[in-house]
Each structure stands twice: as structure tokens, then as C-alpha cells.
Design an enzyme around this catalytic site. Structure first.
Site, PDB file in Angstrom:
ATOM      1  N   ARG A 138      -3.737  -2.462  -5.030  1.00 48.71           N
ATOM      2  CA  ARG A 138      -3.935  -1.329  -5.946  1.00 48.71           C
ATOM      3  C   ARG A 138      -2.634  -1.023  -6.671  1.00 48.71           C
ATOM      4  O   ARG A 138      -1.634  -0.683  -6.062  1.00 48.71           O
ATOM      5  CB  ARG A 138      -4.409  -0.083  -5.205  1.00 48.71           C
ATOM      6  CG  ARG A 138      -4.684   1.097  -6.129  1.00 48.71           C
ATOM      7  CD  ARG A 138      -5.094   2.337  -5.362  1.00 48.71           C
ATOM      8  NE  ARG A 138      -5.346   3.448  -6.269  1.00 48.71           N
ATOM      9  CZ  ARG A 138      -4.398   4.259  -6.759  1.00 48.71           C
ATOM     10  NH1 ARG A 138      -3.127   4.064  -6.400  1.00 48.71           N
ATOM     11  NH2 ARG A 138      -4.705   5.243  -7.572  1.00 48.71           N
ATOM     12  N   GLY A 182       0.775  -1.245   0.000  1.00 52.96           N
ATOM     13  CA  GLY A 182       0.000   0.000   0.000  1.00 52.96           C
ATOM     14  C   GLY A 182       0.795   1.277   0.000  1.00 52.96           C
ATOM     15  O   GLY A 182       0.201   2.357   0.101  1.00 52.96           O
ATOM     16  N   ASP A 240       3.935  -2.909   3.543  1.00 51.92           N
ATOM     17  CA  ASP A 240       4.922  -2.625   2.504  1.00 51.92           C
ATOM     18  C   ASP A 240       6.310  -2.905   3.063  1.00 51.92           C
ATOM     19  O   ASP A 240       6.457  -3.340   4.218  1.00 51.92           O
ATOM     20  CB  ASP A 240       4.824  -1.183   2.001  1.00 51.92           C
ATOM     21  CG  ASP A 240       5.115  -1.088   0.495  1.00 51.92           C
ATOM     22  OD1 ASP A 240       6.209  -1.557   0.084  1.00 51.92           O
ATOM     23  OD2 ASP A 240       4.266  -0.585  -0.254  1.00 51.92           O
ATOM     24  N   HIS A 256       0.523  -4.958 -11.920  1.00 48.65           N
ATOM     25  CA  HIS A 256       1.208  -4.535 -13.149  1.00 48.65           C
ATOM     26  C   HIS A 256       2.719  -4.404 -12.962  1.00 48.65           C
ATOM     27  O   HIS A 256       3.458  -4.283 -13.936  1.00 48.65           O
ATOM     28  CB  HIS A 256       0.593  -3.238 -13.693  1.00 48.65           C
ATOM     29  CG  HIS A 256       0.956  -1.995 -12.924  1.00 48.65           C
ATOM     30  ND1 HIS A 256       0.748  -0.737 -13.433  1.00 48.65           N
ATOM     31  CD2 HIS A 256       1.508  -1.818 -11.694  1.00 48.65           C
ATOM     32  CE1 HIS A 256       1.162   0.168 -12.567  1.00 48.65           C
ATOM     33  NE2 HIS A 256       1.624  -0.460 -11.506  1.00 48.65           N
TER      34      HIS A 256
END
Length: 474
Positions: free
Chosen positions: A356, A287, A309, A360
Site C-alpha cells: 500500500r 506497512g 518494515d 510510488h
């Protein structure tokens, strides 16, 4: 004999023109209804103005997208194909000039001059550059509506150039260049990340695509950027080097700014967050400092949010929350937790795992590992996975990508053409920086299934390149 029917291209050109006209009428009718003027390119940034807020309405976003898509398609039709392709082959000079304008403080120098503008000779005195080269940089940008040339070699700021502005004084930037992005919107940090690291890597895209050593590789360190920088470090590890501390800080502010690429509080649109039971646990996996979690925690006070994180990022998060909402951390509604998402997930009572803009960053192999770790930690009967990422559309019609998305009016491309360009630019950002990618819905669904998840909802957010996929364990 019946009159000959016009070729489809003849009809398409008229239809595209009509789409633009109709969409302009829709926008101006709404502005007239609110007694507002449409923003001018020559105005300074007015992002908080009533006019800009009006342009953020769903109906306005749809009309703007049609105009952008139709205008770009008309240009592709009417201009010489040779001219179009040759110009596109040189478009890399635009980001080069954007970076030069930012790092030489020209953005702020021109802004300080006010609406009367400033001559390039004066600019050159202030930032110790060559006035002729400065003029050439600013003129290329002005030709793309970034800055305005008021008279020969005299430039002023405008609506687009203001986006590059740090908001700081020139003296502040000169005295503390390492603090350029601290306490700013982060937009210039985002632009510099694109025009520096990503731009350098993109020059080696073909080498990475064709080289026998990297062509079929799924390793993150076989990216075009790695080839350009001659390093075997993954980008995030490279940032952790002491000599790259300033670039790491710049990247952190760039990522915090990424939310500006979508409407404010877009995370609240789509999934029914308000329908979660009181005291539901939301784990923001990877996050960052918690900019998304801040929205959830402040707008949905019945939730408990855990931000996970890397250690260095959580240290930055402590500073972020101490400034933004220290009371939420103090009362335990927000927790900051060091965690590597490739390791077993320590929280096993989560209602929501939120990823979020994480998928990717990683190749398929790594993405499956992340999803499997979360699948191992589900609370039976209640845990859901929400991934917020780009769903990369095909340019032709496809049923998968149409789920929850508005149909493009003909003769536009089914993906809305130029209005969807950001998705493809970001896809190649990921290829260049980490040999990773944005994914189609079919691609992501396949990854989810192979790691024990099933996509059950897809939410496209108006005005955003991102979409939400809601998955449940299977």
C-alpha cells in the site's frame, strides 16, 4: 436559411452550469431527506457529524466530484487566460502561508479565541510576530476560505482552518514544540511535510528535469529535493540522521495520517477480503507502523497479519500496537517483522502480499526489484499481490483507465478534471522527493509483467485517489 448553430464552447458552458445545478439538487435532496443542513464554511470542523458522514456516501461523492470538476472548468473558460496563468504562477505563496500559520501557532491562537475572533495585534503578542505580516498571511489564507476575516484584521477559525489544527493548547506547543505532532490527527504533520520538504524541492524541479546530470536518471538521489538540499542521501536515509529526528517523527505521523485522504476503512472496499480462507496470511510489505493492518486485523479476525518494515519503523510500530491493540500482537494474530523489501522475502506461505503506497516511492528499476522478490516467494496456487496506489489517468479517453471507473459526463474532461487533481499533485510529490512517480494502469501492468505478475482485477474506491490492483503470479 437555418439558424446558425452555436459554437461548442457556447453549448459547453450551459452544460457545465447544468451539471453543477443538477448535482447541487442531488446533494440537497439527500440532506432534506435526512433533515440535515449542509455544512457551512464558517462552522468549525465537524468531521464526525452526521452531515459530514452523509457527504461520504458514494452518491454524494460522485455529485461533489462533478461540481468540483465543472466549476473549475467554468473558471478556466470564463476568466482571462492571462489572469489565470499569472495567478497560477504565484500559487506557491499559499502553501508558504499555510506553513507559517502552523509553525507560528496562529492556527491554535485563532481557534482559542472562539467565534468572536482575535485581532492580529493580539495574535502577534502571543507568538512574537509582526502584526502586519501576520495579517497578510491570514488574509491570503482567508481569501482561499482558510480562516474567516470577521472585520478588519480580526480573524476566526472555520471549517478549513480547523484541518490545520493540532488540537493542542498553545502552551503545550510552546513548552514542547518537538511533540507538536504526537497524539494528534497527524494532519498538520502531513501539511508541513508538503509545505516544507516537498515545497523546497519543487523549486528545483526544472533543474532536475533539464540538467544533463539528472534529466534521464532513474536514481532516487537525483531528485529535485536532493538538488535543493544539496545532499546525496535518499530522503529516508536523510530522515535517519540524528539532527533530523524531529522531521523524521513529523514524517511518520504524516504517513500515518495519509489514510485521511480516503474514506475510513477504504482498504476493505474492492478486493474480497472476507472471501479469504480462515487463517490466511496477509503480509503488509513496507506497512509502516501498521495503520492499514490494524483495520484488516480488527475487521477480519480470521486473518493473520504480518507487518514488515525497517528496524526503526518497527520500533515505532511496537509503541503503536501497544496503544491500539496489544492483544492482537500478544496472541500472534499480528506480527511485527523487520525486513527490507529489496532482500529475499522470508515468508513463503502468504495468501496476500500487500503493497500500500509503496510502488510510488520507487523508480521503475527499484519497483521491479521489489515485485520480483515477492514473486520469488509465492506459494503456488494461492498467493496474490494487492497493490494500493494511485492509477494516474490520462486527461483524454483511454480504455485502460476506464476499467472499473465511472464515466465522466460531457463536457468534463474524461478524468473528471479538477476532481482528480490530487492524483497529479501526488505524482509530482514523488518526483520531487525521490525521482519516482505515480503510474498509469498500462505503466504498472508492464512493470508487473516484467517481474512475473499479471494484473487481473482493478478496483476504484469511491472518494479515494487510490485504487487496488490485484495481480497473480505468471
Amino acid at each position: 436559411m437555418p439558424a446558425p448553430q452555436p459554437p461548442q464552447s457556447h453549448t459547453d458552458l450551459r452544460l457545465l452550469g447544468a451539471l453543477i445545478t443538477t448535482s447541487i439538487d442531488t446533494i440537497l435532496a439527500r440532506f432534506d431527506d435526512q433533515s440535515l443542513w449542509f455544512p457551512s464554511l464558517h462552522d468549525p470542523d465537524i468531521s464526525e457529524s452526521p452531515a459530514e458522514r452523509l457527504l461520504g456516501e458514494t452518491q454524494m461523492i460522485e455529485a461533489k466530484n462533478v461540481i468540483v470538476a465543472a466549476a473549475a472548468q467554468i473558471v478556466a473558460m470564463v476568466r482571462s487566460p492571462v489572469q489565470t496563468v499569472v495567478e497560477w504562477s504565484m500559487v506557491f505563496h499559499l502553501p508558504s502561508c499555510m506553513r507559517a500559520a502552523i509553525e507560528s501557532n496562529m492556527v491554535e491562537i485563532v481557534r482559542d479565541a472562539g467565534p468572536q475572533g482575535i485581532h492580529v495585534k493580539e495574535i502577534a503578542k502571543k507568538n512574537n510576530t509582526d502584526p502586519t505580516k501576520a495579517a497578510r498571511i491570514l488574509r491570503l489564507l482567508a481569501n482561499h476560505h482558510i480562516f474567516t476575516e470577521l472585520s478588519p484584521d480580526v480573524f476566526c477559525s472555520n471549517r478549513l482552518s480547523s484541518v490545520l489544527d493540532s488540537g493542542k493548547t498553545v502552551d503545550e506547543l510552546v513548552e514542547s514544540p518537538h511533540l507538536r505532532h504526537v497524539n494528534t490527527s497527524g494532519m498538520s504533520a502531513l501539511i508541513l511535510t508538503h509545505t516544507d520538504e516537498a515545497f523546497k524541492g519543487s523549486a528545483y524541479l526544472t533543474e532536475a528535469f533539464l540538467s544533463p546530470n539528472t534529466a534521464h536518471s532513474t536514481k532516487a538521489i537525483d531528485s529535485p529535493w536532493n538538488i535543493a538540499m544539496k545532499t546525496e542521501d535518499f530522503l529516508f536515509d536523510w530522515y535517519d540522521r540524528p539532527e533530523n529526528a524531529e522531521l523524521k517523527t513529523r514524517f511518520s505521523f504524516a504517513m500515518a495520517c495519509s489514510g485521511k485522504l480516503e474514506p475510513p476503512e477504504a482498504i476493505l472496499i474492492g478486493f474480497d477480503w472476507a472471501g479469504l480462507p480462515t487463517n490466511s496470511v496477509v503480509v503488509d510489505v513496507g506497512g509502516g507502523v501498521g495503520s492499514t493492518a490494524l483495520i484488516l486485523a480488527t475487521k477480519l479476525p480470521d486473518l493473520k497479519v504480518v507487518i514488515q518494515d525497517r528496524c526503526s519503523v518497527i520500533e515505532d510500530a511496537k509503541t503503536y500496537w501497544a496503544d491500539k491493540a496489544p492483544e492482537l500482537v500478544k496472541d500472534g494474530r499480528v506480527q511485527l517483522q523487520v525486513h527490507n523489501f529489496f532482500d529475499p522475502q522470508p515468508i513463503t506461505n502468504a495468501d496476500i502480499f500487500l503493497l500500500r503506497w509503496i510502488m510510488h516511492d520507487w523508480t521503475d528499476t527499484a519497483a521491479v526489484d521489489i515485485l520480483r522478490r515477492l514473486r520469488e516467494a509465492v506459494a503456488p496456487g494461492k498467493t496474490k499481490l494487492i497493490t494500493v496506489d494511485i492509477i494516474l489517468p490520462y486527461t483524454c479517453y483511454n480504455e485502460d483507465q476506464s476499467v472499473g471507473a465511472a464515466a465522466a459526463p460531457p463536457p468534463l474532461l474524461h478524468n473528471m478534471g479538477a476532481a482528480s487533481s490530487m492524483k497529479y499533485w501526488l505524482d509530482f510529490q514523488m518526483f520531487v522527493l525521490g525521482n519516482s512517480q505515480e503510474r498509469t494502469l498500462a505503466h504498472f501492468s508492464k512493470l508487473a509483467e516484467s517481474s512475473g505478475w499479471k494484473v487481473v482485477e482493478v478496483h476504484h474506491i469511491p472518494g479515494s485517489s487510490l485504487a487496488q490492483c490485484v495481480s497473480v503470479p505468471v
